[in-house]
Scaffold this motif. Structure first.
Motif, PDB file in Angstrom:
ATOM      1  N   ASP A 126     -49.468  45.114  65.329  1.00 60.64           N
ATOM      2  CA  ASP A 126     -50.099  46.421  65.515  1.00 60.64           C
ATOM      3  C   ASP A 126     -50.169  46.759  67.002  1.00 60.64           C
ATOM      4  OD1 ASP A 126     -50.505  46.997  62.864  1.00 60.64           O
ATOM      5  OD2 ASP A 126     -52.548  46.221  62.798  1.00 60.64           O
ATOM      6  N   LEU A 127     -49.425  47.793  67.412  1.00 57.50           N
ATOM      7  CA  LEU A 127     -49.539  48.285  68.784  1.00 57.50           C
ATOM      8  C   LEU A 127     -50.722  49.242  68.814  1.00 57.50           C
ATOM      9  CD1 LEU A 127     -48.459  48.493  71.688  1.00 57.50           C
ATOM     10  CD2 LEU A 127     -46.999  50.372  70.913  1.00 57.50           C
ATOM     11  N   LEU A 128     -51.820  48.791  69.397  1.00 56.73           N
ATOM     12  CA  LEU A 128     -53.066  49.553  69.385  1.00 56.73           C
ATOM     13  C   LEU A 128     -53.161  50.507  70.555  1.00 56.73           C
ATOM     14  CD1 LEU A 128     -55.477  46.582  68.552  1.00 56.73           C
ATOM     15  CD2 LEU A 128     -54.484  48.226  66.942  1.00 56.73           C
ATOM     16  N   GLN A 129     -53.943  51.549  70.376  1.00 54.71           N
ATOM     17  CA  GLN A 129     -54.299  52.413  71.503  1.00 54.71           C
ATOM     18  C   GLN A 129     -55.555  51.842  72.141  1.00 54.71           C
ATOM     19  OE1 GLN A 129     -54.319  56.665  70.914  1.00 54.71           O
ATOM     20  NE2 GLN A 129     -55.967  56.947  72.400  1.00 54.71           N
ATOM     21  N   PRO A 130     -55.455  51.399  73.396  1.00 53.30           N
ATOM     22  CA  PRO A 130     -56.641  50.821  74.039  1.00 53.30           C
ATOM     23  C   PRO A 130     -57.677  51.902  74.315  1.00 53.30           C
ATOM     24  CG  PRO A 130     -54.892  51.105  75.645  1.00 53.30           C
ATOM     25  CD  PRO A 130     -54.294  51.455  74.305  1.00 53.30           C
ATOM     26  N   HIS A 131     -58.926  51.518  74.344  1.00 53.23           N
ATOM     27  CA  HIS A 131     -59.973  52.504  74.618  1.00 53.23           C
ATOM     28  C   HIS A 131     -61.144  51.842  75.327  1.00 53.23           C
ATOM     29  CE1 HIS A 131     -62.510  51.122  71.148  1.00 53.23           C
ATOM     30  NE2 HIS A 131     -61.339  50.798  70.667  1.00 53.23           N
ATOM     31  N   LEU A 132     -61.782  52.613  76.176  1.00 52.48           N
ATOM     32  CA  LEU A 132     -62.996  52.190  76.876  1.00 52.48           C
ATOM     33  C   LEU A 132     -64.251  52.761  76.230  1.00 52.48           C
ATOM     34  CD1 LEU A 132     -61.530  52.556  80.417  1.00 52.48           C
ATOM     35  CD2 LEU A 132     -62.794  50.534  79.712  1.00 52.48           C
ATOM     36  N   LEU A 133     -64.111  53.898  75.568  1.00 50.98           N
ATOM     37  CA  LEU A 133     -65.260  54.515  74.917  1.00 50.98           C
ATOM     38  C   LEU A 133     -65.604  53.782  73.635  1.00 50.98           C
ATOM     39  CD1 LEU A 133     -67.294  56.860  74.709  1.00 50.98           C
ATOM     40  CD2 LEU A 133     -65.553  58.109  73.408  1.00 50.98           C
ATOM     41  N   ASN A 134     -66.872  53.447  73.508  1.00 47.49           N
ATOM     42  CA  ASN A 134     -67.365  52.831  72.281  1.00 47.49           C
ATOM     43  C   ASN A 134     -68.165  53.838  71.462  1.00 47.49           C
ATOM     44  OD1 ASN A 134     -68.028  50.924  70.347  1.00 47.49           O
ATOM     45  ND2 ASN A 134     -69.652  49.988  71.548  1.00 47.49           N
ATOM     46  N   ARG A 135     -69.082  54.545  72.145  1.00 48.48           N
ATOM     47  CA  ARG A 135     -69.953  55.477  71.420  1.00 48.48           C
ATOM     48  C   ARG A 135     -70.509  56.513  72.385  1.00 48.48           C
ATOM     49  NH1 ARG A 135     -75.662  55.179  70.237  1.00 48.48           N
ATOM     50  NH2 ARG A 135     -75.718  53.145  71.257  1.00 48.48           N
ATOM     51  N   ILE A 136     -70.688  57.743  71.883  1.00 49.76           N
ATOM     52  CA  ILE A 136     -71.389  58.795  72.622  1.00 49.76           C
ATOM     53  C   ILE A 136     -72.663  59.137  71.859  1.00 49.76           C
ATOM     54  CG2 ILE A 136     -71.342  61.168  73.466  1.00 49.76           C
ATOM     55  CD1 ILE A 136     -68.339  60.964  73.722  1.00 49.76           C
ATOM     56  N   ALA A 137     -73.807  58.983  72.510  1.00 43.72           N
ATOM     57  CA  ALA A 137     -75.092  59.374  71.924  1.00 43.72           C
ATOM     58  C   ALA A 137     -75.461  60.739  72.510  1.00 43.72           C
ATOM     59  CB  ALA A 137     -76.170  58.340  72.239  1.00 43.72           C
ATOM     60  N   TRP A 138     -75.386  61.772  71.681  1.00 43.78           N
ATOM     61  CA  TRP A 138     -75.565  63.142  72.162  1.00 43.78           C
ATOM     62  C   TRP A 138     -77.042  63.480  72.355  1.00 43.78           C
ATOM     63  CZ3 TRP A 138     -71.186  65.507  73.504  1.00 43.78           C
ATOM     64  CH2 TRP A 138     -69.988  65.071  72.924  1.00 43.78           C
ATOM     65  N   PRO A 139     -77.357  64.349  73.332  1.00 47.14           N
ATOM     66  CA  PRO A 139     -78.746  64.814  73.455  1.00 47.14           C
ATOM     67  C   PRO A 139     -79.141  65.630  72.226  1.00 47.14           C
ATOM     68  CG  PRO A 139     -77.278  66.037  74.932  1.00 47.14           C
ATOM     69  CD  PRO A 139     -76.474  64.916  74.378  1.00 47.14           C
ATOM     70  N   LYS A 140     -80.421  65.635  71.936  1.00 51.46           N
ATOM     71  CA  LYS A 140     -80.915  66.208  70.674  1.00 51.46           C
ATOM     72  C   LYS A 140     -80.551  67.676  70.517  1.00 51.46           C
ATOM     73  CE  LYS A 140     -85.135  66.640  67.914  1.00 51.46           C
ATOM     74  NZ  LYS A 140     -86.613  66.433  67.879  1.00 51.46           N
ATOM     75  N   HIS A 141     -80.560  68.449  71.599  1.00 52.12           N
ATOM     76  CA  HIS A 141     -80.363  69.894  71.463  1.00 52.12           C
ATOM     77  C   HIS A 141     -78.944  70.266  71.052  1.00 52.12           C
ATOM     78  CE1 HIS A 141     -78.758  69.566  75.603  1.00 52.12           C
ATOM     79  NE2 HIS A 141     -78.093  70.659  75.311  1.00 52.12           N
ATOM     80  N   LEU A 142     -77.988  69.313  71.175  1.00 52.04           N
ATOM     81  CA  LEU A 142     -76.630  69.610  70.737  1.00 52.04           C
ATOM     82  C   LEU A 142     -76.453  69.438  69.229  1.00 52.04           C
ATOM     83  CD1 LEU A 142     -74.402  68.139  73.593  1.00 52.04           C
ATOM     84  CD2 LEU A 142     -75.059  70.506  73.173  1.00 52.04           C
TER      85      LEU A 142
END
Length: 641
Positions: free
Chosen positions: A502-518
């Motif tokens: 499997d040739l994977l796409q590397p990534h640095l992002l794990n998770r984005i926790a959005w502010p409540k108003h969004l």
């Protein structure tokens, strides 16, 4: 009365009636039809809106260690409507303020003049002067009570680990004119009064102002805002605070109408591990210390999902120096440095992959040619092709070897014979190199990445108007010649071999926790497969066995990891790149051997030998991954390659 006179009277009456109707119509428009528009205009004449900066979202590693945060600062600003209009009084304020800040009065006078050109109650900065002042200056300004002069609390970006992962994190500072022109029309996409304390927001507001902090490089830039959705959604960028005053004709505040606090941006969680990143950078620092021309890069990736655990490039810089205007001397020193500290060597350094490319060559040979893994060739130390001699790195030769042994001992002559006697073609080599991801960007979520180069017969013809020679193939099969790759690409090649294709796409992002108003659920980034390489599973297994033999077998070039507590498989490389200069050192590996979890690529420019320079760096990274104290030593000395 004559008929002529009557006509004139009728005409005058009609004109008077038309004028009356026009006046009534105009009054109707002003008082009824356009009432709301004029009411808003009137309100604008008696209201003044000011904004406070928005704190950026925090960047965390996978274990919640803070990598980028906000540091509060005090900045001197001018409120134009409150600054003295009397020239003598204004000059007195300027002279006093210049004395407190320790700046020349003429320069400050120009800054104040520019600030006062703006109307209203908006606090306006002094264009680089009076920023991030110490408490003693704040106290003196407050003590003097200078009219129209205020100290505004703001924030600047701060990186607690200083230069750690600097190339990946990037930096954020004040938005420049070009950036502002691109984003000035963007509005906040959501209006959630409940999430912001029940405050009525009214019309949509601009997302950015000329005083906004904006991501300039790395992840700070990558996750500034998501422009791929409609409307665009701010990520690290927060929502500015808003204050509305009722003002008089002189723009002096009469009463407070509304006040809304700023809201921090989204929290970004990375796949990186600070402890592993520190180990990688410390190991690289040791590998390049004392060698003025050496640079280094290292990548550690999870072979199961493509998450980047560590990605290092040295020499680096301290992004804390960039959150304000970088001094001209420091900028000149960085840009003039021949080791190019501003470039991310892991993602943008393009180098001959040397013998690490033999993972690809071996896969192509076993899959495309009619030969078994036990096929043997004899290495006497070199071959002749026409008038040229192509030598093996082991001048005395390796003797008779099969595929596993050839990979383990990194025999060049063996792979030359795969070209000469078995007929592996250059276009087959190019096809397999591209299949494993060389010659194209990996898709890592950073703005700065290069694709490297995979040569071919067509490429040479179009580039140089020359035919492809056998010597070109002999160079290519051992990762030399025109072929180039980044350390990140070679880490992904190794991961592909380790995980079964499997040739994977590397990534640095794990998770984005959005502010409540969004009003958005957390964004979670998972495994993404770019493609499954068209290589037989048994072929990849033989490559893995050859890499394990490189660590534990007789004559294996990766003996530096032979006594490591975790079973490791690896491949060394030494890349010729320039006459009369030491070769570059490469090492790639994966572990544990039986059930691979991590793949690592290490590159040290002019490091001479992968086994003795790059492999010990990987060993220290592995020790940090498994929290094995004392296991990061140099290990057994390895043969040269």
């Amino acid at each position: 009365m004559s008929s002529h006179t009557q006509v004139r009277l009728h005409v005058l009456a009609l004109i008077a009636l038309a004028g009356l109707l026009l006046l009534v119509g105009r009054l109707w428009m002003l008082q009824l039809t356009n009432w709301a528009e004029w009411a808003r205009a009137a309100a604008g004449n008696r209201e003044s809106v000011t904004y406070t900066p928005a704190p950026r979202g925090i960047i965390f590693d996978r274990n919640n260690a803070v990598l980028a945060e906000n540091r509060p600062v005090w900045n001197v600003s001018i409120i134009p409507s409150k600054f003295p209009r009397d020239e003598a009084e204004a000059e007195r304020v300027i002279v006093q303020l210049a004395g407190i800040l320790g700046v020349p009065s003429p320069e400050l006078r120009e800054k104040v003049k520019a600030a006062c050109s703006k109307r209203g109650l908006e606090a306006t900065g002094l264009d680089g002067m009076g920023e991030d002042i110490p408490f003693r200056m704040l106290a003196r300004i407050e003590e003097q009570a200078l009219p129209g002069v205020v100290v505004v609390e703001a924030s600047v970006r701060s990186y607690p680990f200083k230069g750690l992962a600097a190339h990946v994190l990037g930096y954020a500072r004040g938005i420049n004119d070009s950036q502002y022109e691109q984003v000035k029309e963007l509005k906040y996409p959501f209006q959630d009064e409940e999430a912001l304390g029940g405050i009525e927001l009214g019309e949509e507001e601009p997302l950015y102002s000329r005083e906004s902090i904006y991501g300039q490089a790395g992840l700070e830039k990558q996750y500034e805002i998501d422009l791929n959705v409609a409307p665009p959604v701010p990520i690290l960028s927060g929502r500015r605070g808003r204050t509305v005053y009722e003002v008089d004709a002189a723009q002096r505040p009469v009463r407070l109408i509304e006040q809304r606090p700023p809201v921090v941006g989204a929290s970004v969680y990375l796949t990186m591990d600070v402890k592993v990143q520190q180990a990688a950078e410390e190991a690289l620092r040791g590998a390049i210390a004392g060698y003025p021309n050496r640079t280094g890069a290292a990548v550690c990736v999870d072979v199961e999902d493509g998450g980047i655990i560590a990605i290092a490039s040295l020499p680096a810089y301290n992004p804390n120096d960039w959150v304000k205007r970088i001094p001209a001397k420091q900028w000149a020193a960085l840009t003039a440095n021949p080791r190019v500290p501003l470039m991310n060597k892991a993602t943008s350094g393009e180098y001959p992959p040397a013998s690490t490319f033999k993972m690809i060559s071996m896969s192509a040979a076993l899959d495309r040619l009619k030969c078994t893994p036990e096929k043997r060739f004899y290495c006497s130390g070199g071959i002749h092709e026409g008038p040229l001699r192509f030598g093996c790195w082991k001048h005395g030769g390796h003797g008779s070897l099969n595929f596993r042994q050839a990979l383990a001992q990194s025999c060049d002559v063996f792979f030359y014979e795969v070209i000469r006697q078995q007929g592996l073609s250059p276009d087959e080599l190019s096809e397999y190199a591209r299949m494993f991801g060389l010659g194209e960007k990996t898709g890592l979520d950073v703005p700065e990445e290069r694709a490297g180069l995979v040569p071919s017969t067509r490429w040479k013809r179009e580039r140089y108007d020359e035919r492809w020679w056998t010597g070109d193939s002999l160079n290519m099969v051992i990762g030399q010649g025109a072929t180039s790759a980044t350390p990140l690409q070679m880490a992904m090649v190794c991961a592909t071999v380790a995980n079964g294709g499997d040739l994977l796409q590397p990534h640095l992002l794990n998770r984005i926790a959005w502010p409540k108003h969004l009003k958005l659920a957390d964004t979670v980034y998972g495994k993404r497969v770019r493609r499954h390489v068209d290589v037989r599973p048994e072929t990849l297994q033989i490559v893995r066995e050859g890499m394990r033999l490189a660590v534990v077998g007789e004559g294996g070039t990766a003996g530096a990891l032979r006594d490591f507590p975790i079973r490791v498989a690896g491949k060394t490389g030494s890349a010729e790149h320039m006459d009369n200069r030491p070769p570059h050192a490469w090492f790639v590996c994966f572990a544990p051997y039986e059930k691979p979890k991590y793949a690592i690529a290490v590159f040290v420019s002019e490091g001479e030998h992968g086994g003795s320079t790059a492999a010990p760096v990987a060993r220290k990274i592995l020790a940090a991954l498994y929290n094995l104290k004392g296991a990061g030593g140099a290990g057994t000395a390895a043969p040269s390659d």
